[in-house]
Design a protein around this motif. Sequence first.
Motif, PDB file in Angstrom:
ATOM      1  N   GLU A 103      52.331  53.675  38.700  1.00  0.00           N
ATOM      2  CA  GLU A 103      53.057  54.356  39.726  1.00  0.00           C
ATOM      3  C   GLU A 103      52.555  55.750  40.052  1.00  0.00           C
ATOM      4  O   GLU A 103      52.378  56.480  39.122  1.00  0.00           O
ATOM      5  N   GLY A 104      51.906  56.002  41.309  1.00  0.00           N
ATOM      6  CA  GLY A 104      51.882  57.292  41.768  1.00  0.00           C
ATOM      7  C   GLY A 104      50.408  57.677  41.683  1.00  0.00           C
ATOM      8  O   GLY A 104      49.616  58.625  42.219  1.00  0.00           O
ATOM      9  N   SER A 117      48.452  55.599  47.606  1.00  0.00           N
ATOM     10  CA  SER A 117      48.913  55.750  46.364  1.00  0.00           C
ATOM     11  C   SER A 117      49.984  54.561  45.996  1.00  0.00           C
ATOM     12  O   SER A 117      50.390  53.872  46.701  1.00  0.00           O
ATOM     13  N   VAL A 118      50.043  54.362  44.768  1.00  0.00           N
ATOM     14  CA  VAL A 118      50.888  53.020  44.154  1.00  0.00           C
ATOM     15  C   VAL A 118      52.235  53.571  44.177  1.00  0.00           C
ATOM     16  O   VAL A 118      52.580  54.630  43.796  1.00  0.00           O
ATOM     17  N   VAL A 119      53.287  52.952  45.092  1.00  0.00           N
ATOM     18  CA  VAL A 119      54.588  53.407  44.955  1.00  0.00           C
ATOM     19  C   VAL A 119      55.263  52.628  44.177  1.00  0.00           C
ATOM     20  O   VAL A 119      56.602  53.027  43.672  1.00  0.00           O
ATOM     21  N   ILE A 133      51.305  49.681  47.831  1.00  0.00           N
ATOM     22  CA  ILE A 133      50.515  50.843  48.094  1.00  0.00           C
ATOM     23  C   ILE A 133      51.078  51.443  49.407  1.00  0.00           C
ATOM     24  O   ILE A 133      51.161  50.617  50.401  1.00  0.00           O
ATOM     25  N   LEU A 134      51.347  52.674  49.205  1.00  0.00           N
ATOM     26  CA  LEU A 134      51.648  53.423  50.494  1.00  0.00           C
ATOM     27  C   LEU A 134      50.422  54.059  51.084  1.00  0.00           C
ATOM     28  O   LEU A 134      50.048  55.059  50.528  1.00  0.00           O
ATOM     29  N   LYS A 135      49.931  53.278  52.428  1.00  0.00           N
ATOM     30  CA  LYS A 135      48.610  53.974  52.871  1.00  0.00           C
ATOM     31  C   LYS A 135      48.995  55.289  53.395  1.00  0.00           C
ATOM     32  O   LYS A 135      50.230  55.762  53.866  1.00  0.00           O
ATOM     33  N   ASP A 136      47.931  55.849  53.591  1.00  0.00           N
ATOM     34  CA  ASP A 136      47.733  57.249  54.178  1.00  0.00           C
ATOM     35  C   ASP A 136      48.434  57.286  55.529  1.00  0.00           C
ATOM     36  O   ASP A 136      48.844  58.257  56.106  1.00  0.00           O
TER      37      ASP A 136
END
Length: 169
Positions: A103-104, A117-119, A133-136
């Motif tokens: 995570e992170g 990044s991995v949430v 994954i929270l994309k940009d």
Amino acid sequence: MEYICIGKIVNTFGIRGELKIQSWSDFDDLRYKKGNTVYVLYEGQYIPFEVASFRIHKGFSMVAFKDHLNINLVEKYKECEVYIDETERTPLKEGEYYRDELEGLEVCTEEGMHVGSVVSVEETFGANNNLRILKDDGKEVLVPYVKAFIREVRMDEGKIIINNMEGLL
């Protein structure tokens, strides 16, 4: 002291204080070994309990605590999470990681494109875990944590390299 969540108490079982725990650990035999200490997060406090017994029943960890062998003493812990002291964490083989270690981490494609990044790491109960994954661009995607998609984890760089197959992102 730092704590690591290893499961959640989902119910009681019987009248002798046994608790039904949904486990998030791959090491239940070690975690719930008779005499070991685990912590239950109850009303904001980490309460230590000594394990009196452990068994597996229908995919759940069935645990009883010393001096709490009565349903009336443990019923209030339903829906509470179970923790271990971080120093009790079992070392993993090279190339294996705990969820919180992933995570992170930054996620990039093999071509070097930054994805996000991995949430969280999500359990699928039977299949492989997924990386959320929270994309940009603010959207979230799930990427299966399998070799076809996860090419490399570079812990020293805080990065995961993925294979961006068509339709994945």
